[in-house]
Scaffold this motif. Structure first.
Motif, PDB file in Angstrom:
ATOM      1  N   LEU A   1       0.830  -1.200   0.000  1.00  0.00           N
ATOM      2  CA  LEU A   1       0.000   0.000   0.000  1.00  0.00           C
ATOM      3  C   LEU A   1       0.871   1.259   0.000  1.00  0.00           C
ATOM      4  O   LEU A   1       0.618   2.200  -0.761  1.00  0.00           O
ATOM      5  N   PHE A   2       1.916   1.270   0.841  1.00  0.00           N
ATOM      6  CA  PHE A   2       2.799   2.445   0.886  1.00  0.00           C
ATOM      7  C   PHE A   2       3.520   2.645  -0.449  1.00  0.00           C
ATOM      8  O   PHE A   2       3.669   3.782  -0.918  1.00  0.00           O
ATOM      9  N   ARG A   3       3.932   1.547  -1.066  1.00  0.00           N
ATOM     10  CA  ARG A   3       4.623   1.681  -2.355  1.00  0.00           C
ATOM     11  C   ARG A   3       3.668   2.192  -3.436  1.00  0.00           C
ATOM     12  O   ARG A   3       4.064   2.976  -4.306  1.00  0.00           O
ATOM     13  N   GLU A   4       2.403   1.768  -3.375  1.00  0.00           N
ATOM     14  CA  GLU A   4       1.413   2.251  -4.339  1.00  0.00           C
ATOM     15  C   GLU A   4       1.173   3.748  -4.176  1.00  0.00           C
ATOM     16  O   GLU A   4       1.038   4.485  -5.161  1.00  0.00           O
ATOM     17  N   VAL A   5       1.113   4.208  -2.926  1.00  0.00           N
ATOM     18  CA  VAL A   5       0.932   5.642  -2.669  1.00  0.00           C
ATOM     19  C   VAL A   5       2.079   6.435  -3.280  1.00  0.00           C
ATOM     20  O   VAL A   5       1.872   7.459  -3.954  1.00  0.00           O
TER      21      VAL A   5
ATOM     22  N   THR B   1      11.263   9.867   0.077  1.00  0.00           N
ATOM     23  CA  THR B   1      11.843   8.634   0.626  1.00  0.00           C
ATOM     24  C   THR B   1      10.804   7.932   1.484  1.00  0.00           C
ATOM     25  O   THR B   1       9.988   8.574   2.155  1.00  0.00           O
ATOM     26  N   LEU B   2      10.837   6.599   1.450  1.00  0.00           N
ATOM     27  CA  LEU B   2       9.925   5.776   2.239  1.00  0.00           C
ATOM     28  C   LEU B   2      10.732   4.919   3.203  1.00  0.00           C
ATOM     29  O   LEU B   2      11.654   4.210   2.803  1.00  0.00           O
ATOM     30  N   ASN B   3      10.396   5.003   4.492  1.00  0.00           N
ATOM     31  CA  ASN B   3      11.084   4.228   5.531  1.00  0.00           C
ATOM     32  C   ASN B   3      10.060   3.370   6.263  1.00  0.00           C
ATOM     33  O   ASN B   3       9.172   3.897   6.956  1.00  0.00           O
ATOM     34  N   LEU B   4      10.148   2.048   6.091  1.00  0.00           N
ATOM     35  CA  LEU B   4       9.259   1.114   6.784  1.00  0.00           C
ATOM     36  C   LEU B   4      10.044   0.432   7.898  1.00  0.00           C
ATOM     37  O   LEU B   4      11.110  -0.150   7.647  1.00  0.00           O
ATOM     38  N   ALA B   5       9.533   0.505   9.125  1.00  0.00           N
ATOM     39  CA  ALA B   5      10.218  -0.095  10.278  1.00  0.00           C
ATOM     40  C   ALA B   5      10.322  -1.611  10.100  1.00  0.00           C
ATOM     41  O   ALA B   5       9.408  -2.241   9.540  1.00  0.00           O
TER      42      ALA B   5
ATOM     43  N   GLU C   1      -8.445  -0.775   3.611  1.00  0.00           N
ATOM     44  CA  GLU C   1      -7.304  -0.422   2.756  1.00  0.00           C
ATOM     45  C   GLU C   1      -7.570   0.884   2.002  1.00  0.00           C
ATOM     46  O   GLU C   1      -6.696   1.762   1.926  1.00  0.00           O
ATOM     47  N   LYS C   2      -8.765   1.033   1.453  1.00  0.00           N
ATOM     48  CA  LYS C   2      -9.084   2.202   0.630  1.00  0.00           C
ATOM     49  C   LYS C   2      -9.010   3.489   1.451  1.00  0.00           C
ATOM     50  O   LYS C   2      -8.421   4.488   1.011  1.00  0.00           O
ATOM     51  N   ARG C   3      -9.602   3.471   2.655  1.00  0.00           N
ATOM     52  CA  ARG C   3      -9.614   4.685   3.486  1.00  0.00           C
ATOM     53  C   ARG C   3      -8.221   5.016   4.005  1.00  0.00           C
ATOM     54  O   ARG C   3      -7.846   6.187   4.078  1.00  0.00           O
ATOM     55  N   LEU C   4      -7.459   3.999   4.375  1.00  0.00           N
ATOM     56  CA  LEU C   4      -6.093   4.245   4.840  1.00  0.00           C
ATOM     57  C   LEU C   4      -5.264   4.856   3.712  1.00  0.00           C
ATOM     58  O   LEU C   4      -4.490   5.800   3.924  1.00  0.00           O
TER      59      LEU C   4
ATOM     60  N   PHE D   1       2.530  21.855  -0.923  1.00  0.00           N
ATOM     61  CA  PHE D   1       3.024  23.040  -0.233  1.00  0.00           C
ATOM     62  C   PHE D   1       4.546  23.133  -0.181  1.00  0.00           C
ATOM     63  O   PHE D   1       5.084  23.977   0.513  1.00  0.00           O
ATOM     64  N   SER D   2       5.242  22.235  -0.887  1.00  0.00           N
ATOM     65  CA  SER D   2       6.716  22.272  -0.915  1.00  0.00           C
ATOM     66  C   SER D   2       7.180  22.701  -2.309  1.00  0.00           C
ATOM     67  O   SER D   2       6.800  22.092  -3.310  1.00  0.00           O
ATOM     68  N   LYS D   3       7.986  23.748  -2.349  1.00  0.00           N
ATOM     69  CA  LYS D   3       8.551  24.189  -3.626  1.00  0.00           C
ATOM     70  C   LYS D   3       9.952  23.633  -3.843  1.00  0.00           C
ATOM     71  O   LYS D   3      10.433  23.537  -4.967  1.00  0.00           O
ATOM     72  N   GLN D   4      10.619  23.300  -2.741  1.00  0.00           N
ATOM     73  CA  GLN D   4      11.967  22.722  -2.825  1.00  0.00           C
ATOM     74  C   GLN D   4      12.218  21.892  -1.572  1.00  0.00           C
ATOM     75  O   GLN D   4      11.405  21.856  -0.667  1.00  0.00           O
ATOM     76  N   GLY D   5      13.372  21.219  -1.552  1.00  0.00           N
ATOM     77  CA  GLY D   5      13.698  20.363  -0.410  1.00  0.00           C
ATOM     78  C   GLY D   5      13.340  18.917  -0.687  1.00  0.00           C
ATOM     79  O   GLY D   5      13.479  18.431  -1.816  1.00  0.00           O
ATOM     80  N   SER D   6      12.843  18.219   0.329  1.00  0.00           N
ATOM     81  CA  SER D   6      12.520  16.795   0.182  1.00  0.00           C
ATOM     82  C   SER D   6      11.356  16.434   1.095  1.00  0.00           C
ATOM     83  O   SER D   6      10.952  17.214   1.965  1.00  0.00           O
ATOM     84  N   ILE D   7      10.837  15.207   0.868  1.00  0.00           N
ATOM     85  CA  ILE D   7       9.715  14.693   1.660  1.00  0.00           C
ATOM     86  C   ILE D   7      10.059  13.280   2.109  1.00  0.00           C
ATOM     87  O   ILE D   7      10.538  12.473   1.302  1.00  0.00           O
ATOM     88  N   SER D   8       9.805  12.986   3.375  1.00  0.00           N
ATOM     89  CA  SER D   8      10.051  11.629   3.885  1.00  0.00           C
ATOM     90  C   SER D   8       8.764  11.068   4.487  1.00  0.00           C
ATOM     91  O   SER D   8       8.021  11.781   5.162  1.00  0.00           O
ATOM     92  N   VAL D   9       8.518   9.790   4.196  1.00  0.00           N
ATOM     93  CA  VAL D   9       7.355   9.081   4.735  1.00  0.00           C
ATOM     94  C   VAL D   9       7.876   7.929   5.585  1.00  0.00           C
ATOM     95  O   VAL D   9       8.611   7.068   5.082  1.00  0.00           O
ATOM     96  N   THR D  10       7.515   7.915   6.872  1.00  0.00           N
ATOM     97  CA  THR D  10       7.980   6.883   7.800  1.00  0.00           C
ATOM     98  C   THR D  10       6.780   6.149   8.386  1.00  0.00           C
ATOM     99  O   THR D  10       5.807   6.789   8.809  1.00  0.00           O
ATOM    100  N   ALA D  11       6.853   4.828   8.399  1.00  0.00           N
ATOM    101  CA  ALA D  11       5.782   4.011   8.976  1.00  0.00           C
ATOM    102  C   ALA D  11       6.376   3.085  10.026  1.00  0.00           C
ATOM    103  O   ALA D  11       7.379   2.414   9.763  1.00  0.00           O
ATOM    104  N   LEU D  12       5.758   3.054  11.207  1.00  0.00           N
ATOM    105  CA  LEU D  12       6.261   2.217  12.293  1.00  0.00           C
ATOM    106  C   LEU D  12       5.112   1.794  13.197  1.00  0.00           C
ATOM    107  O   LEU D  12       3.995   2.297  13.077  1.00  0.00           O
ATOM    108  N   VAL D  13       5.410   0.873  14.112  1.00  0.00           N
ATOM    109  CA  VAL D  13       4.420   0.442  15.101  1.00  0.00           C
ATOM    110  C   VAL D  13       4.453   1.430  16.254  1.00  0.00           C
ATOM    111  O   VAL D  13       5.519   1.714  16.814  1.00  0.00           O
TER     112      VAL D  13
END
Length: 532
Positions: free
Chosen positions: A259-263, A279-283, A294-297, A311-323
């Motif tokens: 699901l995270f990779r699809e997003v 970047t995507l970081n999965l614990a 699944e659909k709502r998440l 809202f970002s014009k420059q820089g980077s974005i990180s997505v982290t998922a953990l328990v």
């Protein structure tokens, strides 16, 4: 009335009357008489000396037959009027009654009972008769209190009935309003989405033609505005279902990592244009297969990551998922994992425009506009975060945003409750039904396709998209025409199924039956709808 009648019979009275205080308390009104009828509005002032004299004692008092409260019988032809006594009757109210206690006598309000012996007789009042009158006065007080309680209960019952009628009317009006809103949403769902999809599709096709720079800019603006409007329509429909409670979570087992990779695959094309690395970081301990909606998440994550890109014009974005571990940040939200479920925490950090801390609470409000210049230039936060918050609440979670101020980026964090799949990853994978591999063509050139759609604009749009892919397209406008035209040459049939009823599905069955003998020549049937 019964008491007065019995009293008159027992004491052989010529008249017996009861005077009751008016609502203002300034007058006594004649309420009951034994024999002589008087107008209902017959009143005397309560401050008369004779009334004050009677009200000043609990004993029966002899009064003049000519006093205003005693002038109740005709005097013509009478030689001598009979003796008259008056006694006060304490009025007991509902407020005087206490549990397991005798009611307290009111010292302020009294009724007046007047008893008259027959005229032209030598009878006089005896002591034992006066004592009887005093006792009866107390009994009349109780009788009047019972009448008052009955009247009060009748009034309360009538008021309750009126309130019930009003509540029932309000409920009916609310139900009518809900039906009207749902009818409107149903119309908006179909009637507005269909042309909106046509605008988006035709603009996309127009974008790929030879255009001048000025024309291309106009087409891109049309496409961007149409996509924003389509997103807003989706959000309004979701929000209305959330607010009336008709939207329920659809629980099922799914692959959380996928699901995270699809997003990210959905967001990356936009981020690449803006040159924003994601970047995507999965614990390591994050479960792969989970139970949830699944659909709502996915919608929550898409909203939040989409805002980060927006809202970002420059820089980077990180997505982290953990328990989620135990968290004391919110006193009203406690993370209590068990053997059957856990809490997923997702952090989306960007280096974008940031936000003033005082504006953060507004972000989860419908159609909120903050003072941030970046927010305004990007078109506001719309309904995305308001809907995300409601979805998170449905999943028994919590959502918040952290930012150090304008120009310093922000971090969106949310926790949601997910079930742990009973089967291991291996057994889960082995349990997935095998779907026959569909041959993938790199080119659709020459593919014969039949399109059935009652809407002329939708028919033109679908044909345009398919022709652009190189297909040979035949279009029909009705189910009957579709059944008549379809042949073994058509490899795919697109059928519009957005209209209510089962007629479309019946036609699909008829197409299946038409090719019963040549199954290998039966076309692939694809349902089309503009409603989702």
């Amino acid at each position: 009335k019964t008491t007065l009648v019995e009293l008159g019979r027992t004491l052989a009275l010529e008249e017996c009357a009861l005077w009751m205080p008016t609502r203002t308390g300034l007058e006594l009104q004649l309420s009951y008489t034994l024999r002589h009828q008087h107008p209902v509005e017959y009143t005397v002032p309560i401050q008369l000396p004779v009334i004050n004299q009677v009200f000043g004692t609990s004993r029966a008092v002899k009064i003049s037959p000519n006093s205003p409260v005693a002038r109740l019988r005709p005097v013509s032809g009478k030689y001598m009027l009979g003796e008259v006594v008056a006694v006060r009757v304490p009025l007991l109210h509902l407020s005087n009654f206490q549990i397991n206690d005798w009611p307290e006598l009111s010292t302020k309000r009294y009724a007046l009972m007047v008893l008259m012996l027959p005229s032209d007789s030598a009878r006089q009042w005896h002591v034992h008769e006066l004592e009887l009158v005093e006792v009866v006065a107390d009994q009349v007080a109780v009788a009047l209190s019972h009448a008052a309680i009955l009247e009060e209960s009748m009034r309360a019952r009538n008021l309750l009935m009126e309130q019930n009628v009003a509540l029932d009317l309000a409920r009916r009006e609310a139900e009518t309003a809900i039906r009207a809103r749902n009818d409107f949403l149903a119309v908006m769902n179909h009637e507005m989405r269909t042309p909106m999809h046509a605008i988006i599709a035709l603009s996309s096709l127009l974008q790929e033609t030879e255009l001048t720079p000025e024309q291309r800019l106009m087409v891109e603006t049309i496409l961007k505005s149409s996509n924003l409007l389509a997103t807003l329509m989706n959000d309004v429909l979701d929000l209305s279902r959330l607010e009336d409670g008709s939207l329920q979570l659809e629980l099922g087992t799914f692959n959380l990592h996928t699901l995270f990779r699809e997003v990210l695959n959905l967001i990356k094309p936009i981020a690449v244009v803006k040159k924003l690395p994601i970047t995507l970081n999965l614990a390591p301990d994050l479960p792969e297969f989970v139970v949830g909606d699944e659909k709502r998440l996915m919608q929550i994550i898409l909203n939040i990551v989409g805002n980060a890109v927006k809202f970002s014009k420059q820089g980077s974005i990180s997505v982290t998922a953990l328990v989620t571990k135990s968290d004391t940040r919110d006193a009203d939200f406690f993370v209590v994992p068990t053997g059957s479920h856990f809490y997923l925490r997702v952090k989306v950090k960007d280096s974008g425009a940031g936000i003033n801390p005082q504006d953060i609470p507004k972000l989860f409000t419908k159609f909120a506009q903050t003072q941030s210049l970046a927010t305004r230039s990007s078109g506001g936060s719309g309904l995305g975060l308001a809907i995300s918050k409601r979805f998170v609440n449905l999943m028994e979670g919590n959502i918040w945003i952290e930012s150090d101020g304008l120009g310093k980026g922000c971090t969106a964090i949310f926790d949601v409750k997910l079930g742990i799949s009973e089967r291991s990853n291996e057994s889960k994978q082995s349990g997935i039904p095998k779907v026959p591999a569909i041959p993938r063509h790199s080119s659709f050139t020459g593919l014969k396709v039949l399109v059935m759609d009652e809407n002329g604009v939708s028919r033109m749009v679908t044909k345009g998209l398919l022709v652009h892919l190189g297909c040979e397209v035949t279009t029909v406008s009705s189910n009957e025409e579709c059944l008549r035209v379809v042949s073994h040459e058509h490899k795919v049939v697109f059928m519009d199924v957005c209209l209510p009823g089962v007629e479309n599905y019946q036609i699909a069955l008829c197409i299946h039956e038409k090719f019963t003998k040549q199954r290998h020549q039966r076309p692939l049937l694809v349902a089309l709808t503009g409603n989702t």
